[in-house]
Structures are given as C-alpha cells and as structure tokens.
Design a protein around this motif. Sequence first.
Motif, PDB file in Angstrom:
ATOM      1  N   SER A 136     -13.782  20.648 -17.609  1.00 53.54           N
ATOM      2  CA  SER A 136     -15.092  20.971 -17.056  1.00 53.54           C
ATOM      3  C   SER A 136     -15.683  22.181 -17.767  1.00 53.54           C
ATOM      4  O   SER A 136     -16.771  22.109 -18.331  1.00 53.54           O
ATOM      5  N   ALA A 137     -14.931  23.311 -17.751  1.00 51.05           N
ATOM      6  CA  ALA A 137     -15.407  24.527 -18.422  1.00 51.05           C
ATOM      7  C   ALA A 137     -15.166  24.433 -19.926  1.00 51.05           C
ATOM      8  O   ALA A 137     -14.330  23.659 -20.393  1.00 51.05           O
ATOM      9  N   THR A 138     -15.883  25.242 -20.673  1.00 48.61           N
ATOM     10  CA  THR A 138     -15.790  25.231 -22.128  1.00 48.61           C
ATOM     11  C   THR A 138     -14.373  25.485 -22.622  1.00 48.61           C
ATOM     12  O   THR A 138     -13.921  24.887 -23.603  1.00 48.61           O
ATOM     13  N   GLY A 139     -13.639  26.358 -21.938  1.00 54.91           N
ATOM     14  CA  GLY A 139     -12.293  26.710 -22.381  1.00 54.91           C
ATOM     15  C   GLY A 139     -11.197  25.791 -21.883  1.00 54.91           C
ATOM     16  O   GLY A 139     -10.024  26.015 -22.175  1.00 54.91           O
ATOM     17  N   ASP A 140     -11.546  24.744 -21.128  1.00 55.35           N
ATOM     18  CA  ASP A 140     -10.531  23.805 -20.623  1.00 55.35           C
ATOM     19  C   ASP A 140      -9.938  22.972 -21.759  1.00 55.35           C
ATOM     20  O   ASP A 140     -10.595  22.722 -22.771  1.00 55.35           O
ATOM     21  N   ALA A 141      -8.694  22.535 -21.558  1.00 58.23           N
ATOM     22  CA  ALA A 141      -8.055  21.648 -22.535  1.00 58.23           C
ATOM     23  C   ALA A 141      -8.733  20.282 -22.489  1.00 58.23           C
ATOM     24  O   ALA A 141      -8.999  19.748 -21.419  1.00 58.23           O
ATOM     25  N   ALA A 142      -9.015  19.726 -23.653  1.00 57.46           N
ATOM     26  CA  ALA A 142      -9.665  18.414 -23.732  1.00 57.46           C
ATOM     27  C   ALA A 142      -8.621  17.303 -23.713  1.00 57.46           C
ATOM     28  O   ALA A 142      -7.606  17.387 -24.392  1.00 57.46           O
ATOM     29  N   THR A 143      -8.841  16.285 -22.912  1.00 56.43           N
ATOM     30  CA  THR A 143      -7.944  15.139 -22.860  1.00 56.43           C
ATOM     31  C   THR A 143      -8.368  14.095 -23.894  1.00 56.43           C
ATOM     32  O   THR A 143      -9.500  14.113 -24.386  1.00 56.43           O
ATOM     33  N   LYS A 144      -7.461  13.179 -24.189  1.00 56.44           N
ATOM     34  CA  LYS A 144      -7.790  12.118 -25.141  1.00 56.44           C
ATOM     35  C   LYS A 144      -8.979  11.299 -24.645  1.00 56.44           C
ATOM     36  O   LYS A 144      -9.873  10.941 -25.417  1.00 56.44           O
ATOM     37  N   VAL A 147     -12.192  13.170 -25.270  1.00 51.49           N
ATOM     38  CA  VAL A 147     -12.554  13.154 -26.691  1.00 51.49           C
ATOM     39  C   VAL A 147     -13.018  11.769 -27.119  1.00 51.49           C
ATOM     40  O   VAL A 147     -14.015  11.629 -27.842  1.00 51.49           O
ATOM     41  N   ASP A 148     -12.315  10.728 -26.664  1.00 52.67           N
ATOM     42  CA  ASP A 148     -12.707   9.364 -27.020  1.00 52.67           C
ATOM     43  C   ASP A 148     -14.119   9.056 -26.547  1.00 52.67           C
ATOM     44  O   ASP A 148     -14.914   8.432 -27.262  1.00 52.67           O
ATOM     45  N   THR A 149     -14.419   9.509 -25.313  1.00 50.58           N
ATOM     46  CA  THR A 149     -15.762   9.280 -24.781  1.00 50.58           C
ATOM     47  C   THR A 149     -16.805  10.059 -25.575  1.00 50.58           C
ATOM     48  O   THR A 149     -17.892   9.551 -25.866  1.00 50.58           O
ATOM     49  N   ALA A 150     -16.453  11.299 -25.928  1.00 49.28           N
ATOM     50  CA  ALA A 150     -17.400  12.149 -26.648  1.00 49.28           C
ATOM     51  C   ALA A 150     -17.744  11.610 -28.022  1.00 49.28           C
ATOM     52  O   ALA A 150     -18.879  11.748 -28.498  1.00 49.28           O
ATOM     53  N   ILE A 151     -16.769  10.990 -28.689  1.00 55.45           N
ATOM     54  CA  ILE A 151     -17.023  10.522 -30.052  1.00 55.45           C
ATOM     55  C   ILE A 151     -17.369   9.040 -30.108  1.00 55.45           C
ATOM     56  O   ILE A 151     -17.670   8.512 -31.182  1.00 55.45           O
ATOM     57  N   SER A 152     -17.310   8.379 -28.931  1.00 58.34           N
ATOM     58  CA  SER A 152     -17.542   6.930 -28.938  1.00 58.34           C
ATOM     59  C   SER A 152     -18.931   6.578 -29.461  1.00 58.34           C
ATOM     60  O   SER A 152     -19.138   5.518 -30.042  1.00 58.34           O
ATOM     61  N   GLY A 153     -19.909   7.466 -29.254  1.00 54.79           N
ATOM     62  CA  GLY A 153     -21.255   7.189 -29.722  1.00 54.79           C
ATOM     63  C   GLY A 153     -21.544   7.724 -31.107  1.00 54.79           C
ATOM     64  O   GLY A 153     -22.664   7.597 -31.609  1.00 54.79           O
TER      65      GLY A 153
END
Length: 230
Positions: A136-144, A147-153
């Motif tokens: 949620s926050a900028t410093g949180d660990a990103a899950t796969k 990341v997959d959702t973020a780059i899917s587009g």
Amino acid sequence: MGNTAYYSTTPASNQTVNGVAYWVEGMDPDKVNDVGRQVMADIAADVYPGASAAGSATDANTASAIVKRDASGNFKASDGVAATDVATKGQVDTVNTSLTTHTGNTTDAHGATSAATASKFVVRDANGRAAFATPSATGDAATKGYVDTAISGLVYTGSSASNTSFPVSTILNVRLSGTIPDRNEAVTVYLSSARSYEFTMNAADSAGQLTGTWRSRGYGDDYLLVQRTA
C-alpha cells in the motif's frame, strides 16, 4: 536469637546482659562455667543462626545449615527463586538448552512464518520464498502479483498474430510504403495480409489497422521503427 547484640564494649557493663546476670562481680566459682557456656551459645545463635555449632555444616541441601563444600569443592542447594538466590547447575543447564534450541531454530523462531501474517517475523519456506500482503505505502515490499499487474499493461504478452491493440510505448518494426516520414511524425500502421509476421504502412496490404497513435522513430533498409505514444 542470642544476646550478643546486647554485649557492651565496656567490660564492667557486662555484669548483666538483656536483664540476665552474666559476669557479675564476685560471682560464685560454680557459676563461671555456666556463664562461659551461655556466651558460647549466644555466639553460635547469632553468628550461625539455625545451627547449633559449626560442626553441623554440610554440603547437603539442608535448610538453615551452614554450607560446607564436599571433597570436590561443591555443595547442594535448592533451585533459586529470588533474583539474589544461588542458581543450581540444573537451572543453568535448562536455560542453556533453551538458548541452544532457540539459536538453532531456523524455521519458526518467535513464531516466524513464510505466510503473509501480521506482526510476525519472516522466514523463507522450503523453496526460499516468503509471502507478503499486497503493498500500500511506497516503502512496502512489492509482491509478484502486484508487479505482474503493474507491468501487464506495459508489454503485450499475447501470441495472436491478428492482435491490433498494443500498450503505449510499444515499439514495432514496420515495412515502409510510400514517402519516408520525418522523425516523430505520426504514421498509420497495419497488419500485413500478405505476411503474418509483418507490420506495414501499405493500406492495400492491410489485415487490420493498429489502434492508437504511432510515431516514426527511425528508418533503415525499407523498414520504419515506430512507437505507440497514445
């Protein structure tokens, strides 16, 4: 309790001690031994409380007895309770075993888990992975998944040769048709009907126009480099 606390540092004041006749001036000779023994009893009672004499000292765990080391220099005692009590070897060994077990625990020390569990320490699973909640926050660990959702587009991951919709920023190599466009000039791009592996600018060879705005990014050997910008 004996009467040593009532003894006086002034010899003449020790004729009576705590209301008891002791070294009375002119006392009968047969009383001397009795008083001497009483003094010894007072000392034993006050200096060694609970023991009738130093001869009762023992290395065994005996309540109210003077401690005497055994032939190996040891003595027995009950397990300590108060902070200032003597700790026994058994107590120390128990703590040492617990510490050894704890430091050797690499799987679930302090309730550590590889699952995404709130307020728990993280430990990797058998595959070296650990799960986390969706950030949620900028410093949180990103899950796969995040990341997959973020780059899917951002990247076209499909395999259809007839696809006409590509993400913004996609770059394609297109067969030129007609005049070479200027740098960054808007161009129209089609799927080639004659070649399923090729994109073209020739409308007569179109199997479908690509959606969005495409701009020229460079030219070479009859092919134009184009990028989708909107």
